[in-house]
Write a protein that holds these residues in place. Structure first.
Motif, PDB file in Angstrom:
ATOM      1  N   ALA A   7       0.837  -1.206   0.000  1.00  0.00           N
ATOM      2  CA  ALA A   7       0.000   0.000   0.000  1.00  0.00           C
ATOM      3  C   ALA A   7       0.874   1.258   0.000  1.00  0.00           C
ATOM      4  O   ALA A   7       0.566   2.229  -0.702  1.00  0.00           O
ATOM      5  CB  ALA A   7      -0.939  -0.003   1.204  1.00  0.00           C
ATOM      6  N   ARG A   8       1.952   1.239   0.771  1.00  0.00           N
ATOM      7  CA  ARG A   8       2.854   2.403   0.775  1.00  0.00           C
ATOM      8  C   ARG A   8       3.497   2.602  -0.585  1.00  0.00           C
ATOM      9  O   ARG A   8       3.634   3.730  -1.065  1.00  0.00           O
ATOM     10  CB  ARG A   8       3.916   2.234   1.861  1.00  0.00           C
ATOM     11  CG  ARG A   8       3.381   2.490   3.249  1.00  0.00           C
ATOM     12  CD  ARG A   8       4.514   2.667   4.255  1.00  0.00           C
ATOM     13  NE  ARG A   8       5.468   1.564   4.233  1.00  0.00           N
ATOM     14  CZ  ARG A   8       5.424   0.499   5.029  1.00  0.00           C
ATOM     15  NH1 ARG A   8       4.459   0.368   5.892  1.00  0.00           N
ATOM     16  NH2 ARG A   8       6.363  -0.441   4.944  1.00  0.00           N
ATOM     17  N   GLY A   9       3.894   1.507  -1.231  1.00  0.00           N
ATOM     18  CA  GLY A   9       4.476   1.603  -2.577  1.00  0.00           C
ATOM     19  C   GLY A   9       3.479   2.139  -3.586  1.00  0.00           C
ATOM     20  O   GLY A   9       3.829   2.962  -4.436  1.00  0.00           O
ATOM     21  N   MET A  10       2.237   1.660  -3.498  1.00  0.00           N
ATOM     22  CA  MET A  10       1.201   2.164  -4.400  1.00  0.00           C
ATOM     23  C   MET A  10       0.950   3.648  -4.155  1.00  0.00           C
ATOM     24  O   MET A  10       0.794   4.425  -5.104  1.00  0.00           O
ATOM     25  CB  MET A  10      -0.094   1.359  -4.213  1.00  0.00           C
ATOM     26  CG  MET A  10       0.004  -0.066  -4.705  1.00  0.00           C
ATOM     27  SD  MET A  10      -1.407  -1.084  -4.243  1.00  0.00           S
ATOM     28  CE  MET A  10      -2.645  -0.480  -5.387  1.00  0.00           C
ATOM     29  N   SER A  36      -6.711   9.978  -9.570  1.00  0.00           N
ATOM     30  CA  SER A  36      -5.510   9.677  -8.787  1.00  0.00           C
ATOM     31  C   SER A  36      -5.751   9.967  -7.304  1.00  0.00           C
ATOM     32  O   SER A  36      -5.298   9.210  -6.439  1.00  0.00           O
ATOM     33  CB  SER A  36      -4.313  10.461  -9.311  1.00  0.00           C
ATOM     34  OG  SER A  36      -4.535  11.850  -9.223  1.00  0.00           O
ATOM     35  N   ARG A  37      -6.467  11.038  -6.989  1.00  0.00           N
ATOM     36  CA  ARG A  37      -6.784  11.340  -5.595  1.00  0.00           C
ATOM     37  C   ARG A  37      -7.717  10.267  -5.017  1.00  0.00           C
ATOM     38  O   ARG A  37      -7.571   9.841  -3.877  1.00  0.00           O
ATOM     39  CB  ARG A  37      -7.422  12.730  -5.484  1.00  0.00           C
ATOM     40  CG  ARG A  37      -7.744  13.135  -4.083  1.00  0.00           C
ATOM     41  CD  ARG A  37      -6.474  13.309  -3.270  1.00  0.00           C
ATOM     42  NE  ARG A  37      -6.818  13.434  -1.867  1.00  0.00           N
ATOM     43  CZ  ARG A  37      -5.973  13.286  -0.885  1.00  0.00           C
ATOM     44  NH1 ARG A  37      -4.709  13.060  -1.147  1.00  0.00           N
ATOM     45  NH2 ARG A  37      -6.351  13.387   0.351  1.00  0.00           N
ATOM     46  N   TYR A  38      -8.697   9.842  -5.809  1.00  0.00           N
ATOM     47  CA  TYR A  38      -9.611   8.776  -5.401  1.00  0.00           C
ATOM     48  C   TYR A  38      -8.828   7.504  -5.085  1.00  0.00           C
ATOM     49  O   TYR A  38      -9.049   6.855  -4.068  1.00  0.00           O
ATOM     50  CB  TYR A  38     -10.628   8.522  -6.508  1.00  0.00           C
ATOM     51  CG  TYR A  38     -11.660   7.473  -6.178  1.00  0.00           C
ATOM     52  CD1 TYR A  38     -12.911   7.838  -5.704  1.00  0.00           C
ATOM     53  CD2 TYR A  38     -11.389   6.123  -6.359  1.00  0.00           C
ATOM     54  CE1 TYR A  38     -13.864   6.885  -5.405  1.00  0.00           C
ATOM     55  CE2 TYR A  38     -12.337   5.157  -6.068  1.00  0.00           C
ATOM     56  CZ  TYR A  38     -13.573   5.545  -5.591  1.00  0.00           C
ATOM     57  OH  TYR A  38     -14.518   4.593  -5.295  1.00  0.00           O
ATOM     58  N   ALA A  39      -7.896   7.135  -5.969  1.00  0.00           N
ATOM     59  CA  ALA A  39      -7.097   5.927  -5.771  1.00  0.00           C
ATOM     60  C   ALA A  39      -6.263   6.030  -4.498  1.00  0.00           C
ATOM     61  O   ALA A  39      -6.194   5.083  -3.705  1.00  0.00           O
ATOM     62  CB  ALA A  39      -6.198   5.683  -6.979  1.00  0.00           C
ATOM     63  N   TYR A  40      -5.645   7.178  -4.263  1.00  0.00           N
ATOM     64  CA  TYR A  40      -4.825   7.371  -3.069  1.00  0.00           C
ATOM     65  C   TYR A  40      -5.681   7.233  -1.818  1.00  0.00           C
ATOM     66  O   TYR A  40      -5.304   6.546  -0.869  1.00  0.00           O
ATOM     67  CB  TYR A  40      -4.140   8.736  -3.120  1.00  0.00           C
ATOM     68  CG  TYR A  40      -3.135   8.923  -2.022  1.00  0.00           C
ATOM     69  CD1 TYR A  40      -1.847   8.418  -2.139  1.00  0.00           C
ATOM     70  CD2 TYR A  40      -3.472   9.590  -0.851  1.00  0.00           C
ATOM     71  CE1 TYR A  40      -0.926   8.576  -1.124  1.00  0.00           C
ATOM     72  CE2 TYR A  40      -2.564   9.747   0.173  1.00  0.00           C
ATOM     73  CZ  TYR A  40      -1.290   9.248   0.033  1.00  0.00           C
ATOM     74  OH  TYR A  40      -0.377   9.394   1.044  1.00  0.00           O
ATOM     75  N   GLU A  41      -6.847   7.879  -1.806  1.00  0.00           N
ATOM     76  CA  GLU A  41      -7.738   7.808  -0.643  1.00  0.00           C
ATOM     77  C   GLU A  41      -8.267   6.386  -0.426  1.00  0.00           C
ATOM     78  O   GLU A  41      -8.365   5.924   0.708  1.00  0.00           O
ATOM     79  CB  GLU A  41      -8.904   8.769  -0.797  1.00  0.00           C
ATOM     80  CG  GLU A  41      -8.522  10.219  -0.661  1.00  0.00           C
ATOM     81  CD  GLU A  41      -9.699  11.150  -0.880  1.00  0.00           C
ATOM     82  OE1 GLU A  41     -10.863  10.704  -0.858  1.00  0.00           O
ATOM     83  OE2 GLU A  41      -9.447  12.349  -1.064  1.00  0.00           O
ATOM     84  N   GLY A  47      -6.616  -0.244   2.131  1.00  0.00           N
ATOM     85  CA  GLY A  47      -5.456  -1.090   1.883  1.00  0.00           C
ATOM     86  C   GLY A  47      -5.238  -1.333   0.398  1.00  0.00           C
ATOM     87  O   GLY A  47      -6.008  -0.888  -0.457  1.00  0.00           O
ATOM     88  N   ALA A  48      -4.172  -2.065   0.106  1.00  0.00           N
ATOM     89  CA  ALA A  48      -3.744  -2.245  -1.279  1.00  0.00           C
ATOM     90  C   ALA A  48      -4.743  -3.036  -2.109  1.00  0.00           C
ATOM     91  O   ALA A  48      -5.072  -2.643  -3.230  1.00  0.00           O
ATOM     92  CB  ALA A  48      -2.379  -2.928  -1.316  1.00  0.00           C
TER      93      ALA A  48
END
Length: 107
Positions: A7-10, A36-41, A47-48
């Motif tokens: 998850a941190r890598g993503m 991209s903001r949606y994916a990060y949130e 989690g990943a």
């Protein structure tokens, strides 16, 4: 970010994309928040694996004939949250939109 190394890598990959690629191209996302903001949130919240699946489904919804609009990350995980007939399950927005405050000011 989630404690999982994946998850941190993503999350780092998404941040790199936002800073290096997205910042240098004109905005053209049909949704708010951006994909991209949606994916990060989503990855941060679920989690990943689950967040990555929600992000993938969001990217599949982003197409030229899509209506777009506000599409927040759901409060509870459900792959089918966008495909149900009822909108009763939707959570209210945590932050009001600027257009909401303008409407109340003019009334």
């Amino acid at each position: 970010m989630n404690s999982s190394p994946v998850a941190r890598g993503m999350g780092r990959a998404i941040r790199w994309y936002q800073r290096r690629i997205s910042a240098n191209t004109p905005p053209r996302c049909r949704y708010y928040p951006t994909c991209s903001r949606y994916a990060y949130e989503a990855i941060e919240r679920f989690g990943a694996l689950r967040g990555g699946l929600l992000a993938t489904l969001r990217l599949l919804r982003c197409r030229p004939w899509s209506r777009g609009g506000i599409d927040d990350v759901p409060q509870r995980y459900s792959v089918f949250y966008r495909f149900s007939w009822s909108k009763a399950h939707e959570e209210p927005r945590l932050t009001p939109l600027a257009s909401d405050s303008k409407e109340t000011a003019t009334q």
